[in-house]
Design a protein around this motif. Sequence first.
Motif, mmCIF file in Angstrom:
data_model
loop_
_atom_site.group_PDB
_atom_site.id
_atom_site.type_symbol
_atom_site.label_atom_id
_atom_site.label_comp_id
_atom_site.label_asym_id
_atom_site.label_seq_id
_atom_site.Cartn_x
_atom_site.Cartn_y
_atom_site.Cartn_z
ATOM 1 N N PHE A 24 0.916 -1.223 0.083
ATOM 2 C CA PHE A 24 0.016 0.118 -0.045
ATOM 3 C C PHE A 24 0.728 1.329 -0.023
ATOM 4 O O PHE A 24 1.606 1.218 1.078
ATOM 5 N N GLU A 25 0.706 2.080 -1.071
ATOM 6 C CA GLU A 25 1.641 3.451 -0.927
ATOM 7 C C GLU A 25 0.582 4.515 -0.644
ATOM 8 O O GLU A 25 -0.147 4.701 -1.105
ATOM 9 N N PHE A 26 1.042 4.851 0.584
ATOM 10 C CA PHE A 26 0.173 6.377 1.077
ATOM 11 C C PHE A 26 0.364 7.223 0.404
ATOM 12 O O PHE A 26 -0.538 8.144 0.277
ATOM 13 N N ASP A 27 1.589 7.509 -0.335
ATOM 14 C CA ASP A 27 1.887 8.485 -1.493
ATOM 15 C C ASP A 27 3.344 8.237 -1.915
ATOM 16 O O ASP A 27 3.817 6.931 -1.925
ATOM 17 N N GLU A 56 10.204 -37.521 6.582
ATOM 18 C CA GLU A 56 9.116 -36.374 5.792
ATOM 19 C C GLU A 56 9.552 -35.144 5.694
ATOM 20 O O GLU A 56 10.508 -34.595 6.285
ATOM 21 N N PRO A 57 8.996 -34.406 4.726
ATOM 22 C CA PRO A 57 9.447 -33.033 4.212
ATOM 23 C C PRO A 57 8.775 -32.058 5.509
ATOM 24 O O PRO A 57 7.972 -32.622 6.438
ATOM 25 N N GLU A 58 9.406 -30.996 5.848
ATOM 26 C CA GLU A 58 9.013 -29.987 6.833
ATOM 27 C C GLU A 58 8.653 -28.745 5.836
ATOM 28 O O GLU A 58 9.025 -28.235 4.957
ATOM 29 N N PHE A 59 7.544 -28.097 6.786
ATOM 30 C CA PHE A 59 6.989 -26.958 6.102
ATOM 31 C C PHE A 59 7.162 -25.832 7.043
ATOM 32 O O PHE A 59 7.038 -26.075 8.407
ATOM 33 N N LEU A 60 7.175 -24.621 6.567
ATOM 34 C CA LEU A 60 7.152 -23.417 7.532
ATOM 35 C C LEU A 60 6.450 -22.213 6.721
ATOM 36 O O LEU A 60 6.676 -22.015 5.673
ATOM 37 N N THR A 61 5.442 -21.618 7.637
ATOM 38 C CA THR A 61 4.757 -20.457 7.169
ATOM 39 C C THR A 61 5.582 -19.255 7.770
ATOM 40 O O THR A 61 5.629 -18.995 8.795
ATOM 41 N N SER A 62 5.920 -18.060 6.840
ATOM 42 C CA SER A 62 6.368 -17.087 7.396
ATOM 43 C C SER A 62 5.895 -15.950 7.054
ATOM 44 O O SER A 62 5.143 -15.806 5.874
ATOM 45 N N TYR A 63 5.896 -14.812 7.814
ATOM 46 C CA TYR A 63 5.170 -13.542 7.720
ATOM 47 C C TYR A 63 6.195 -12.622 7.458
ATOM 48 O O TYR A 63 7.116 -12.468 8.315
ATOM 49 N N GLU A 64 6.211 -11.394 6.663
ATOM 50 C CA GLU A 64 6.971 -10.413 6.561
ATOM 51 C C GLU A 64 6.006 -9.117 6.306
ATOM 52 O O GLU A 64 5.195 -8.733 5.699
ATOM 53 N N LEU A 65 6.509 -7.934 7.447
ATOM 54 C CA LEU A 65 5.831 -6.690 7.277
ATOM 55 C C LEU A 65 6.764 -5.556 7.110
ATOM 56 O O LEU A 65 7.859 -5.893 7.832
ATOM 57 N N GLY A 66 6.630 -4.828 6.131
ATOM 58 C CA GLY A 66 7.641 -4.076 5.932
ATOM 59 C C GLY A 66 7.141 -2.418 5.831
ATOM 60 O O GLY A 66 5.935 -2.191 5.420
ATOM 61 N N TYR A 67 8.139 -1.626 6.051
ATOM 62 C CA TYR A 67 7.698 -0.154 5.851
ATOM 63 C C TYR A 67 8.857 0.679 5.101
ATOM 64 O O TYR A 67 9.960 0.231 5.728
ATOM 65 N N LYS A 68 8.689 1.543 4.296
ATOM 66 C CA LYS A 68 9.893 2.301 3.883
ATOM 67 C C LYS A 68 9.137 3.744 3.500
ATOM 68 O O LYS A 68 8.079 3.994 3.400
ATOM 69 N N ALA A 69 10.336 4.812 3.867
ATOM 70 C CA ALA A 69 9.864 6.037 3.655
ATOM 71 C C ALA A 69 11.112 6.824 3.077
ATOM 72 O O ALA A 69 12.210 6.277 3.220
ATOM 73 N N GLU A 70 11.004 7.776 2.599
ATOM 74 C CA GLU A 70 11.932 8.850 2.134
ATOM 75 C C GLU A 70 11.343 10.084 2.270
ATOM 76 O O GLU A 70 10.401 10.619 2.031
ATOM 77 N N ASP A 71 12.597 11.327 2.339
ATOM 78 C CA ASP A 71 11.881 12.709 2.286
ATOM 79 C C ASP A 71 11.814 12.935 0.875
ATOM 80 O O ASP A 71 12.321 12.494 -0.212
#
Length: 85
Positions: A24-27, A56-71
């Motif tokens: 989501f781009e705020f601006d 047996e195979p192994e599974f993993l669920t991962s979550y990533e939350l990111g924020y970027k800003a610049e002037d």
Amino acid sequence: GGVSLDVQNSASFDVFLPKLGVAFEFDDFRTLSFTIQEGYRSGFTEVVNGAVNVIEPEFLTSYELGYKAEDPYGFWRFGATAFLS
């Protein structure tokens, strides 16, 4: 004499690994993003002391939350990411 071992066992694993990401781009200068992804380590077979073991195979669920800003003038940039597995 030597020991002869003839093993005819095998294992196969099929896997579907989905990944979904949204941003989501705020601006023009700030963005928030989220990703969810399924990870996988394949299974295998091994022979130990003449016994066939199926790992047996192994599974993993991962979550990533990111924020970027610049002037607006490009003097600085900021980025932060949080991971959860």
